[in-house]
Motif scaffolding. Structure first.
Motif, PDB file in Angstrom:
ATOM      1  N   ASP A 185       0.838  -1.195   0.000  1.00  0.00           N
ATOM      2  CA  ASP A 185       0.000   0.000   0.000  1.00  0.00           C
ATOM      3  C   ASP A 185       0.873   1.246   0.000  1.00  0.00           C
ATOM      4  OD1 ASP A 185      -1.652   2.167   1.771  1.00  0.00           O
ATOM      5  OD2 ASP A 185      -2.992   0.902   0.580  1.00  0.00           O
ATOM      6  N   ALA A 186       0.338   2.342  -0.510  1.00  0.00           N
ATOM      7  CA  ALA A 186       1.105   3.589  -0.579  1.00  0.00           C
ATOM      8  C   ALA A 186       1.500   4.108   0.798  1.00  0.00           C
ATOM      9  CB  ALA A 186       0.291   4.651  -1.323  1.00  0.00           C
ATOM     10  N   HIS A 187       0.774   3.717   1.840  1.00  0.00           N
ATOM     11  CA  HIS A 187       1.098   4.170   3.194  1.00  0.00           C
ATOM     12  C   HIS A 187       2.449   3.635   3.670  1.00  0.00           C
ATOM     13  CE1 HIS A 187      -2.748   6.079   3.784  1.00  0.00           C
ATOM     14  NE2 HIS A 187      -3.390   4.970   3.457  1.00  0.00           N
ATOM     15  N   ALA A 188       2.954   2.599   3.013  1.00  0.00           N
ATOM     16  CA  ALA A 188       4.250   2.038   3.408  1.00  0.00           C
ATOM     17  C   ALA A 188       5.409   2.928   2.982  1.00  0.00           C
ATOM     18  CB  ALA A 188       4.429   0.648   2.796  1.00  0.00           C
ATOM     19  N   ALA A 189       5.150   3.903   2.121  1.00  0.00           N
ATOM     20  CA  ALA A 189       6.231   4.772   1.637  1.00  0.00           C
ATOM     21  C   ALA A 189       6.860   5.564   2.773  1.00  0.00           C
ATOM     22  CB  ALA A 189       5.689   5.724   0.562  1.00  0.00           C
ATOM     23  N   GLY A 190       6.060   6.012   3.728  1.00  0.00           N
ATOM     24  CA  GLY A 190       6.595   6.802   4.837  1.00  0.00           C
ATOM     25  C   GLY A 190       7.644   6.055   5.651  1.00  0.00           C
ATOM     26  N   PRO A 191       7.317   4.884   6.191  1.00  0.00           N
ATOM     27  CA  PRO A 191       8.331   4.123   6.932  1.00  0.00           C
ATOM     28  C   PRO A 191       9.555   3.770   6.089  1.00  0.00           C
ATOM     29  CG  PRO A 191       6.136   3.266   7.393  1.00  0.00           C
ATOM     30  CD  PRO A 191       5.986   4.264   6.283  1.00  0.00           C
ATOM     31  N   LEU A 192       9.343   3.454   4.813  1.00  0.00           N
ATOM     32  CA  LEU A 192      10.490   3.130   3.960  1.00  0.00           C
ATOM     33  C   LEU A 192      11.424   4.328   3.802  1.00  0.00           C
ATOM     34  CD1 LEU A 192       8.762   1.060   1.117  1.00  0.00           C
ATOM     35  CD2 LEU A 192      10.415   0.197   2.777  1.00  0.00           C
ATOM     36  N   ALA A 193      10.858   5.529   3.777  1.00  0.00           N
ATOM     37  CA  ALA A 193      11.669   6.724   3.583  1.00  0.00           C
ATOM     38  C   ALA A 193      12.432   7.132   4.837  1.00  0.00           C
ATOM     39  CB  ALA A 193      10.778   7.884   3.123  1.00  0.00           C
ATOM     40  N   THR A 194      11.950   6.726   6.010  1.00  0.00           N
ATOM     41  CA  THR A 194      12.543   7.238   7.254  1.00  0.00           C
ATOM     42  C   THR A 194      13.328   6.205   8.059  1.00  0.00           C
ATOM     43  OG1 THR A 194      10.460   6.791   8.416  1.00  0.00           O
ATOM     44  CG2 THR A 194      10.780   9.004   7.528  1.00  0.00           C
ATOM     45  N   ALA A 195      13.186   4.923   7.785  1.00  0.00           N
ATOM     46  CA  ALA A 195      13.817   3.899   8.627  1.00  0.00           C
ATOM     47  C   ALA A 195      15.334   4.089   8.716  1.00  0.00           C
ATOM     48  CB  ALA A 195      13.479   2.506   8.095  1.00  0.00           C
ATOM     49  N   TYR A 196      15.984   4.282   7.585  1.00  0.00           N
ATOM     50  CA  TYR A 196      17.445   4.440   7.574  1.00  0.00           C
ATOM     51  C   TYR A 196      17.862   5.685   8.352  1.00  0.00           C
ATOM     52  CZ  TYR A 196      22.208   4.517   5.573  1.00  0.00           C
ATOM     53  OH  TYR A 196      23.573   4.530   5.396  1.00  0.00           O
ATOM     54  N   ALA A 197      17.212   6.812   8.041  1.00  0.00           N
ATOM     55  CA  ALA A 197      17.596   8.076   8.678  1.00  0.00           C
ATOM     56  C   ALA A 197      17.372   8.045  10.180  1.00  0.00           C
ATOM     57  CB  ALA A 197      16.799   9.225   8.054  1.00  0.00           C
ATOM     58  N   MET A 198      16.305   7.370  10.643  1.00  0.00           N
ATOM     59  CA  MET A 198      16.040   7.290  12.079  1.00  0.00           C
ATOM     60  C   MET A 198      17.172   6.587  12.816  1.00  0.00           C
ATOM     61  SD  MET A 198      11.986   6.348  12.151  1.00  0.00           S
ATOM     62  CE  MET A 198      12.081   5.825  13.869  1.00  0.00           C
ATOM     63  N   PHE A 199      17.579   5.448  12.325  1.00  0.00           N
ATOM     64  CA  PHE A 199      18.615   4.677  13.013  1.00  0.00           C
ATOM     65  C   PHE A 199      19.998   5.285  12.801  1.00  0.00           C
ATOM     66  CE2 PHE A 199      15.189   1.795  13.436  1.00  0.00           C
ATOM     67  CZ  PHE A 199      15.497   0.942  14.474  1.00  0.00           C
ATOM     68  N   PHE A 200      20.235   5.854  11.630  1.00  0.00           N
ATOM     69  CA  PHE A 200      21.513   6.511  11.362  1.00  0.00           C
ATOM     70  C   PHE A 200      21.691   7.715  12.279  1.00  0.00           C
ATOM     71  CE2 PHE A 200      24.054   9.248   8.205  1.00  0.00           C
ATOM     72  CZ  PHE A 200      25.261   8.728   8.657  1.00  0.00           C
ATOM     73  N   GLY A 201      20.704   8.614  12.278  1.00  0.00           N
ATOM     74  CA  GLY A 201      20.804   9.805  13.112  1.00  0.00           C
ATOM     75  C   GLY A 201      20.764   9.495  14.592  1.00  0.00           C
ATOM     76  N   GLY A 202      19.946   8.510  14.992  1.00  0.00           N
ATOM     77  CA  GLY A 202      19.777   8.216  16.400  1.00  0.00           C
ATOM     78  C   GLY A 202      20.985   7.585  17.055  1.00  0.00           C
ATOM     79  N   LEU A 203      21.788   6.850  16.306  1.00  0.00           N
ATOM     80  CA  LEU A 203      22.883   6.070  16.892  1.00  0.00           C
ATOM     81  C   LEU A 203      24.271   6.652  16.639  1.00  0.00           C
ATOM     82  CD1 LEU A 203      21.488   2.527  16.040  1.00  0.00           C
ATOM     83  CD2 LEU A 203      21.773   3.474  18.329  1.00  0.00           C
ATOM     84  N   LEU A 204      24.365   7.815  16.021  1.00  0.00           N
ATOM     85  CA  LEU A 204      25.678   8.370  15.694  1.00  0.00           C
ATOM     86  C   LEU A 204      26.525   8.649  16.937  1.00  0.00           C
ATOM     87  CD1 LEU A 204      24.701  10.752  12.775  1.00  0.00           C
ATOM     88  CD2 LEU A 204      26.476   8.997  12.657  1.00  0.00           C
ATOM     89  N   VAL A 205      25.943   9.274  17.945  1.00  0.00           N
ATOM     90  CA  VAL A 205      26.712   9.587  19.161  1.00  0.00           C
ATOM     91  C   VAL A 205      27.077   8.306  19.902  1.00  0.00           C
ATOM     92  CG1 VAL A 205      26.642  10.773  21.392  1.00  0.00           C
ATOM     93  CG2 VAL A 205      25.691  11.881  19.368  1.00  0.00           C
ATOM     94  N   VAL A 206      26.148   7.350  19.930  1.00  0.00           N
ATOM     95  CA  VAL A 206      26.451   6.054  20.557  1.00  0.00           C
ATOM     96  C   VAL A 206      27.596   5.371  19.816  1.00  0.00           C
ATOM     97  CG1 VAL A 206      25.525   3.775  21.110  1.00  0.00           C
ATOM     98  CG2 VAL A 206      24.095   5.800  21.402  1.00  0.00           C
ATOM     99  N   GLY A 207      27.564   5.418  18.480  1.00  0.00           N
ATOM    100  CA  GLY A 207      28.648   4.832  17.697  1.00  0.00           C
ATOM    101  C   GLY A 207      29.985   5.477  17.998  1.00  0.00           C
ATOM    102  N   ALA A 208      29.985   6.798  18.174  1.00  0.00           N
ATOM    103  CA  ALA A 208      31.224   7.503  18.504  1.00  0.00           C
ATOM    104  C   ALA A 208      31.773   7.056  19.851  1.00  0.00           C
ATOM    105  CB  ALA A 208      30.972   9.013  18.504  1.00  0.00           C
ATOM    106  N   ARG A 209      30.905   6.900  20.833  1.00  0.00           N
ATOM    107  CA  ARG A 209      31.360   6.480  22.157  1.00  0.00           C
ATOM    108  C   ARG A 209      31.839   5.031  22.159  1.00  0.00           C
ATOM    109  NH1 ARG A 209      33.385   9.537  25.377  1.00  0.00           N
ATOM    110  NH2 ARG A 209      32.505   8.688  27.295  1.00  0.00           N
TER     111      ARG A 209
END
Length: 447
Positions: A37-61
């Protein structure tokens, strides 16, 4: 300066940032291929950015604790493996899991790659050259992703967007192990603040998801709840940093004016350029009827001029302060947004405006990274994670605001809002740079 480590580490930055946008153009093909369904486009567009942005500081530490080359290698192995599996996905859940894990692996890789880049270039001149290449790689990757993704989808299949990362990740891993010098952990005794890490991850993920919901036209209730949850988690994170014995972000990082201003500039850089490029992408496809590949090619000037701007930033930084150069770059970004507005949103105006945006972004991103990484060695790992987090949040929030403005008014008003934000920040940064130069001159005379 040894070029091989710089080339390999900049390639890591390019590939990981490319992952944010390269799969965006493949979303319609994924929906059609898996009959979603077209509603799946939203999660597909944001999944990578959410985990990438959310874990950057943790990755640095994690790099500070276990060694940055080791963490970088682990991130590359995970990125390649998940990409291989993602290409075999047969359901929405599997594709989302693959995108999320790709983002998490990239978050491990990017901060450690920047820390190793700084370690490999201790001399000031070599470091400025390396940072110019690093910034150009990241900025160009964001725009080039639309071209790469569109070309792979049209030539092969949406699964190729995943599969291409497997051999690339393997080659980068070999390059890191062969040419990048190891760096001892900063402090093996420091424990990772899991509570602080969880609060930061929840905060960034909710903000990214909430901003994406605004961009995708979701209900105000859902968007508001996500943004509120992100704000509450951010407040909890700040409170945790004040009480924790070993806080996720060291106290010295909070007090660093260079890191603070560099992060603000990184945020504004992407908020006024990546968001404008997203508006351009939507306008070219939805209003002017261009294909995904033709849209990517129209915006290719942004990627090319980013490299030119980054190359020009290095000699400017030899003579001017980073805040001054960042102010100049953001002034050029404002001009690029004005070109988009003044050109009447025609195909030619969009291409020309995007090119000017790239030139300004190249100048400003190099200066912001140089400023934000001008910290003591023991803070360099944290600085790399914080700077990249600022850039990711800038993309998410800037895009949400501009899409909302464009939806209520027109695409030209969205670009005008970006121009205003860039111009105001340029003035602030330029003025701060002049003050830096005056202090430096006074100190030289006193000496």
């Amino acid at each position: 300066m040894r070029r091989a480590p710089v080339i390999v580490l900049c390639a890591v930055q390019f590939v990981d940032v490319l992952g944010v946008t390269s799969a965006t153009t493949a979303i319609p093909a994924v929906l059609a291929g898996l009959r979603l369904d077209a509603h799946a486009a939203g999660p597909l567009a944001t999944a990578y950015a959410m985990f990438f942005g959310g874990l950057l500081v943790v990755g640095a530490r994690l790099g500070d604790r276990y060694g940055h080359r080791r963490v970088l290698a682990a991130g590359l192995v995970g990125f390649a493996a998940v990409s291989l599996v993602g290409g075999l996905a047969g359901s929405l859940a599997q594709v989302l899991a693959a995108r999320a894990l790709q983002g998490a692996a990239a978050a491990l890789s990017v901060p450690s790659a920047l820390r190793l880049l700084l370690h490999a270039t201790p001399e000031a001149d070599a470091r400025r050259t390396a940072l110019a290449a690093w910034s150009a790689a990241g900025a160009a990757a964001g725009a080039a992703g639309f071209v790469v993704g569109g070309a792979l989808v049209e030539a092969l299949d949406w699964r190729a967007v995943f599969w291409v990362n497997a051999p690339v990740g393997a080659l980068l891993l070999v390059g890191v192990l062969l040419v990048v010098p190891a760096l001892a952990p900063d402090d093996r005794t420091t424990r990772l603040d899991l509570v602080g890490g969880a609060l930061l991850v929840v905060s960034v993920m909710c903000v990214v998801a909430g901003a994406a919901a605004v961009e995708q036209g979701a209900g105000a209730g859902r968007s508001g709840l996500l943004l509120l949850a992100g704000t509450v988690a951010a407040v909890g994170f700040v409170a945790r940093m004040r009480r924790a014995t070993d806080p996720l972000v060291p106290p010295a990082a909070w007090r660093s004016a260079q890191l603070r201003d560099g992060t603000v500039l990184s945020f504004v850089n992407t908020a006024t350029t990546s968001s404008a490029a997203v508006l351009a992408t939507l306008h070219l496809q939805d209003r002017l009827g261009l294909s995904a590949l033709a849209t990517g090619l129209t915006l290719l000037g942004l990627s090319v001029l980013v490299v030119v701007g980054a190359a020009a930033a290095k000699p400017l930084l030899d003579r001017r302060t980073p805040r001054t150069v960042a102010g100049l770059g953001l002034a050029v970004v404002a001009v690029g947004d004005v070109v988009l507005v003044a050109g009447g949103a025609t195909w030619a105006a969009v291409g020309a405006g995007a090119a000017v945006l790239g030139l300004g972004l190249g100048l400003a991103s190099v200066a912001a990274t140089a400023l934000g990484t001008d910290v003591p060695e023991d803070l360099a790992g944290s600085a790399s994670g914080i700077l990249n987090t600022g850039a990711q949040l800038g993309t998410a929030l800037g895009t949400a605001v501009l899409v909302m403005v464009a939806g209520v008014t027109s695409v030209s008003w969205g670009w005008a809002a970006a121009a205003l934000g860039a111009a105001v920040t340029a003035g602030w940064s330029w003025r701060a740079g002049r003050a830096d130069a005056a202090r430096h001159g006074a100190a030289t005379v006193g000496a």
